[in-house]
Design a protein around this motif. Structure first.
Motif, mmCIF file in Angstrom:
data_model
loop_
_atom_site.group_PDB
_atom_site.id
_atom_site.type_symbol
_atom_site.label_atom_id
_atom_site.label_comp_id
_atom_site.label_asym_id
_atom_site.label_seq_id
_atom_site.Cartn_x
_atom_site.Cartn_y
_atom_site.Cartn_z
ATOM 1 N N MET A 1 45.613 27.724 -15.750
ATOM 2 C CA MET A 1 44.911 28.961 -15.413
ATOM 3 C C MET A 1 44.653 29.019 -13.917
ATOM 4 O O MET A 1 44.336 28.017 -13.291
ATOM 5 N N PHE B 1 42.128 31.001 -11.366
ATOM 6 C CA PHE B 1 40.878 31.748 -11.517
ATOM 7 C C PHE B 1 40.721 32.807 -10.444
ATOM 8 O O PHE B 1 41.150 32.629 -9.301
ATOM 9 N N GLN B 2 40.070 33.870 -10.877
ATOM 10 C CA GLN B 2 39.835 35.009 -9.995
ATOM 11 C C GLN B 2 39.145 34.579 -8.692
ATOM 12 O O GLN B 2 39.551 34.981 -7.624
ATOM 13 N N SER B 3 38.084 33.762 -8.808
ATOM 14 C CA SER B 3 37.467 33.293 -7.555
ATOM 15 C C SER B 3 37.764 31.821 -7.329
ATOM 16 O O SER B 3 36.914 31.068 -6.895
ATOM 17 N N GLY C 1 37.713 28.797 -8.160
ATOM 18 C CA GLY C 1 37.178 27.643 -8.884
ATOM 19 C C GLY C 1 37.641 26.309 -8.337
ATOM 20 O O GLY C 1 37.948 25.393 -9.091
ATOM 21 N N LEU C 2 37.635 26.194 -6.999
ATOM 22 C CA LEU C 2 38.032 24.908 -6.413
ATOM 23 C C LEU C 2 36.844 23.956 -6.407
ATOM 24 O O LEU C 2 35.697 24.386 -6.303
ATOM 25 N N LEU C 3 37.142 22.676 -6.504
ATOM 26 C CA LEU C 3 36.073 21.688 -6.440
ATOM 27 C C LEU C 3 35.741 21.448 -4.967
ATOM 28 O O LEU C 3 36.595 21.011 -4.203
ATOM 29 N N PRO C 4 34.503 21.763 -4.573
ATOM 30 C CA PRO C 4 34.189 21.813 -3.142
ATOM 31 C C PRO C 4 34.255 20.455 -2.440
ATOM 32 O O PRO C 4 34.425 20.402 -1.239
ATOM 33 N N ARG D 1 36.260 24.501 1.970
ATOM 34 C CA ARG D 1 35.491 25.367 2.872
ATOM 35 C C ARG D 1 36.139 25.475 4.247
ATOM 36 O O ARG D 1 35.741 26.298 5.063
ATOM 37 N N PHE E 1 47.706 31.442 -17.625
ATOM 38 C CA PHE E 1 46.770 32.560 -17.484
ATOM 39 C C PHE E 1 46.492 32.749 -16.008
ATOM 40 O O PHE E 1 45.960 31.855 -15.352
#
Ligand code: ATP
Ligand code: MG
Lengths: 660, 342
Positions: free
Chosen positions: B112, B114-116, B118-121, B165, B189
């Protein structure tokens, strides 16, 4: 538009009966008090007769006894105390201050510790923190307090990590299981308001006198904020990050380990900061059960009115606190940085390497120059006597002395004693009614019911008069603190620069272990009630000022602008727009001030008050667990009553103003 | 396509947000509208959706913001537990899977974006991309090699040691895409996967997914707000409104025969000539005699514009991929579509 918002409509319908109920309660309280003053109130209505007071302490003693001996809890706790915990404490004590225990390597030369502190400071926050870290160590060593400071630190380095681990685990459990959180919440509230002395005695009894007891009490005291921060952080993890983890096929453990905990890093590290600061404050306080270290020395010096040495120790404690606070806060905001490709390994790992090199270097140097290893009795630069003379002659100056003596006389004779006598004269039921009315007026039905129950328990505990004296000190100090702190905050909030300065000062002051606040109080007023109120007063002013500034600064600018556009003067703007909007935030500060005051009043007991703290401190010498617990619970219940009422008010108000 | 069993098959799927969705759904009379449901204190994220996705198909979901696209896709991957209905993935009822099987399914079959993002910061680009591989227990070396490969593919080479970031929005999105590419799942997805990309890279990425779909037969459910993108990619388009699928069909049929008022409005602004293919507009042969050069049935009317204007024939023969004549295209009708009715 904006002016409408500041007028919060009272909940309809309940307004009329509410006013009636309030009037009824206050009227009854007044009538009872008048009757008492006129001497026609029967004695059993003034104070509960001894006969009806249940022997709670005795009963609790039985319970403790049962748990301790019949259930054998004491064997478990003693095992922990004499086994792993003592081992850890001995090890750290050996390394830091050279106690003769395994691994018999210590003490680490102070210069090596200072060097490592500088490197850690540099890694976390650049040169300024490096200077702060090294400077604190150098000061402590040169002033001849290295060993004492390390006695304190050796408990801290064991207690803080343990509190962190336990807090983290409980926090995760509370986040995972709603029921656990619901069970934990009330416990945490009580734990956070329970006076530290109440932790100390059970710790001593269950974990034997000495560093172990101190460490256990410290750990338990520092756990609650860690739990709260962990739960908060885990709840805040963005749900897309969680979903990304799930879609990557994480198992539950992998989710926790690789997704949740790293993503909640900031809150968890804020928890670490709080754990460290609380641990420091509490380790200093373990002086009351005879633990050696900075706290014990400070206690002894203040007891014998050696102001110069007290001052020096105070500076050391403050420096330690500020260093630990700044470093752990720098850790919170520090984000990982990437290295460019092809950076050699010794550049990638330069900080640990540098730390190691500095450490080894100073250890070797200390072999050549013993002065770098430890500074002996005759070598240090303590100016205790001289400072003592300076302070005492300063205080003896006519101008200063005149003021302090007048203040002491005025506060004592004109304010505190009459106020105290007045409060003591109020019959118990009337007092409870007044408290309940206050809670009802502020927070509504729920806090009122809790207030009634809590204060009735206090009345039934058999320590009513002492509780009232405690309350009297808290109320006087907080009232005075309000008179000082709020105007100060309002003034500071007028300009950006001053707001920042005052906030910084408050932040720094809040990191000081509470014990420190006693030093100026004793210096100025000697050992008496005024000093107690004064120390509580400065301690409580800090949050008041801080939240006043914060509340005023965070008023949305469009609201103040709207007021300006409608042509209001500065004063009108403040009174009709800014203050009403800032009030909920200020209430948080007020609440914190009350909590701080309860905490401080109990500690100040050793100056010689006649309140619960005094009794509590007395129990520390013995084994009266039951009594100790009852006394502590009284403090906690009174504090919780105010906490609930004020919090309920602030939250209701925020909701009504649409600030949430 | 319909011969092989569908990869995803959803039957009367409901997803309600609210205090007690299952109970509410059980007691609700059928046919209750979105507004009525909302008045009862529930949001119908997905409302009675039945849809099938065939193997190797690219289904594009469109609809206004808040119409439930993301929610539907989350139901497919069981990030949401559905309130009612049934979802079968590869013949398995996903609501009946236990935790272990679900993890296996996600590790081996699903991916999948993701729309925003969903990265692990706290992880570098490389570690983010390698994350699903790490969770499957692949060794460090293999997973790094694979991660580097896809990082190169999305054009982030040289940034692999950066933290999220430190990247721009588009770069972050590409990390998310790379992460899902790393495991090459069978079922994909993609929730607005290219929304933050510039047109150039967007096109490259579209081509990459088209290539994967064609070569490896991946099944893709794709959400987008961009109609051009949808047309370029879609085998079928589903249009959603208020949690319900209004119409699910091939692009030309959506444009030519909108099932509802809403779909008609939704597609009004579209240049139909770019969507409708010659064969879509063609009439059956029925014995009509046709003459001259046949035209390619899969070309859009827009592609044929020049020919349509210059050719003088009334009816043009249409050929399929094999060259067989399958129908006739009325030139006037095609010109009307191209230029608008006179
Ligand atoms: N976890 C949730 N809890 C409550 N309501 C939700 C939740 N997730 C989605 N919703 C609601 O479901 C509806 C559909 O949301 P969804 O995210 O699926 O929309 P979308 O079609 O993806 O929109 P967009 O194009 O803006 O991404 C919205 O009204 C939203 O408020
Ligand atoms: Mg969406």
């Amino acid at each position: 538009m904006t002016s409408v918002i500041t007028e919060v409509p009272k909940a309809q319908g309940s307004a009329a009966p509410r006013a009636t109920i309030l009037r009824l309660m206050l009227g009854l309280a007044l009538a009872l008090t008048m009757a008492q003053l006129a001497g026609i109130l029967p004695a059993w209505l003034h104070r509960l007769p001894q006969a009806v007071i249940p022997p709670t302490a005795l009963f609790l003693d039985r319970v403790f006894d049962f748990v301790q001996n019949d259930l054998g809890l004491i064997y478990v706790t003693r095992f922990i105390a004499e086994g792993p915990l003592e081992f850890l404490l001995d090890t750290s004590a050996n390394l830091l201050e050279g106690k003769r225990r395994w691994p018999n390597l210590g003490p680490i030369p102070w210069s090596a510790t200072a060097g490592v502190a500088a490197v850690v400071g540099y890694a976390l926050g650049g040169w300024r923190l490096a200077a702060l870290g090294a400077g604190t160590c150098v000061w402590t060593a040169l002033i001849g307090q290295w060993k004492m400071a390390m006695q304190t630190m050796s408990v801290l380095v064991v207690a803080a990590p343990l509190a962190f681990v336990v807090g983290l685990c409980l926090g995760i459990a509370a986040w995972k299981y709603r029921w656990f959180e619901r069970v934990l919440k009330p416990f945490l509230s009580v734990l956070q308001t329970l006076p530290f002395f109440t932790y100390l005695l059970p710790a001593v009894i269950f974990f034997k006198v000495g560093p172990t007891a101190g460490a256990v009490a410290t750990i338990i005291f520092a756990i609650p904020p860690m739990i709260l921060m962990t739960t908060l952080g885990l709840k805040k993890v963005s749900h897309e990050v969680v979903e990304a983890g799930k879609m990557s096929g994480c198992t539950r453990w992998q989710m926790l380990r690789h997704v949740y905990i790293p993503a909640a890093r900031t809150e968890i590290l804020v928890g670490v900061n709080q754990v460290i600061m609380l641990c420091l404050a509490m380790v200093v306080l373990t002086a009351f059960i005879g633990m050696p270290g900075l706290g014990a020395k400070l206690l002894a010096m203040m007891g014998s009115f050696k102001l110069g040495r007290s001052f020096e120790i105070g500076v050391t404690i403050v420096l330690l606190a500020v260093t630990l606070d700044r470093m752990s806060k720098a850790w919170v905001v520090k984000q990982p940085q990437h290295f460019e490709k092809g950076t050699p390994w010794w550049v990638r790992h330069r900080i640990p390497l540098l730390g190691l090199a500095v450490f080894v270097g100073f250890v070797l140097l200390a072999q050549l120059f013993p002065i770098l290893g430890s500074i002996g009795r005759k070598q240090h630069f303590s100016q205790g006597k001289e400072i003592d003379v300076v302070i005492k002659s300063f205080l003896a100056l006519d101008g200063i002395r005149g003021v302090t003596e007048w203040l002491r006389w005025f506060l004592n004779v004109k304010v505190l004693i009459p106020f105290r006598n007045g409060m003591l004269a109020i019959p118990t039921p009337a007092f409870i009614l007044m408290v309940v009315a206050f809670c009802y007026w502020l927070g509504g039905r729920r806090p009122a019911i809790f207030g009634a129950v809590f204060f009735s328990i206090v009345a039934l505990s058999g320590w009513w008069d002492r509780s009232i004296i405690t309350l009297y000190a808290v109320i006087s100090a907080v009232a005075l603190a309000t008179l000082i702190g709020i105007p100060l905050g309002i003034l500071a909030a007028r300009s950006e620069i001053w707001s920042r300065r005052v906030l910084l000062a408050c932040d720094t002051a809040q990191t000081f272990p509470s014990f420190i606040y006693l030093i100026p109080a004793i210096m100025l007023f000697g050992v008496n009630d005024v000093a107690v109120v004064f120390s509580v007063l400065i301690f409580a002013t800090v949050p008041l000022t801080r939240y006043t500034v914060e509340g005023l600064r965070t008023v949305p600018p469009e609201m103040t602008e709207a007021a300006e556009m409608s042509g209001s003067t500065r004063r009108q703007k403040l009174l009709s727009v800014q203050l009403p909007l800032a009030l909920p935030t200020m209430a948080v500060g007020f609440n914190q001030a009350i909590m701080f005051a309860f905490f401080m009043v109990i500690i100040a007991a050793f100056i010689g008050t006649q309140d619960l703290g005094q009794e509590l401190q007395r129990t520390l010498a013995g084994t009266e667990l039951g009594k100790n617990f009852v006394l502590g619970l009284n403090v906690s219940l009174m504090a919780l009553t105010f906490d609930m009422a004020i919090t309920a008010w602030a939250e209701g108000r925020k909701r009504a103003l649409g600030l949430e | 396509m319909p011969q092989t069993p569908p990869v995803i098959s959803a039957k009367n799927v409901w997803k309600l947000f609210g205090p007690a969705p299952e109970k509410y759904l059980a007691g609700m009379q059928p046919g209750r509208t979105f507004e009525k449901i909302r008045a009862d204190g529930y949001i119908a994220g997905v409302k009675d959706v039945s849809i099938e996705v065939a193997r190797g198909e690219m289904l594009v979901i469109m609809g206004l913001s808040g119409s439930g696209k993301s929610t539907l896709v989350r139901c497919f991957s069981r990030l949401h537990d559905i309130s009612g209905g049934q979802i079968m993935v590869d013949g398995q009822d996903i609501m009946a899977l236990n935790e272990r099987d679900l993890i296996e399914l996600r590790r081996n079959k699903m991916g999948m974006v993701f729309q925003s993002f969903g990265l692990l910061p706290h992880r570098t680009v490389l570690d983010n991309v390698a994350f699903p591989l790490e969770m499957r227990g692949q060794d460090r070396h293999t997973r790094r090699d694979r991660a580097m490969e896809v990082i190169r593919l999305v054009g982030l080479e040289g940034r692999e040691d950066y933290f999220p970031r430190e990247l721009s929005g588009g770069q972050q999105q590409r990390v998310g895409i790379a992460r899902s590419l790393a495991i090459e799942p069978d079922i994909w997805f993609l929730d607005e996967p290219f929304s933050a990309l510039d047109p150039l890279i967007r096109r490259e990425m579209q081509d990459e997914f088209l290539r994967l779909q064609a070569m490896l037969g991946k099944t893709i459910v794709f959400i987008t707000h961009d109609f051009d993108e949808a047309l370029r990619l879609a085998d079928r388009i589903a249009i959603m409104k208020d949690g319900a699928v209004e119409q699910c069909d091939t692009p030309d049929r959506i444009v030519m025969n909108p099932a509802t008022e809403y779909v008609a409005k939704f597609t009004k602004e579209i240049d139909k000539a770019r969507v409708v293919r010659a064969r879509g507009l063609a009439a059956p042969l029925n014995g009509t005699a046709v003459e001259g050069q046949a035209i390619d049935g899969s070309a859009t009317i827009h592609d044929l514009a020049r020919l349509l204007v210059n050719d003088a024939r009334v009816a043009l023969p249409i050929a399929d991929d094999q060259g067989a004549i399958t129908g006739v295209l009325n030139r006037q009708k095609a010109l009307d579509l191209l230029l608008g009715e006179a």
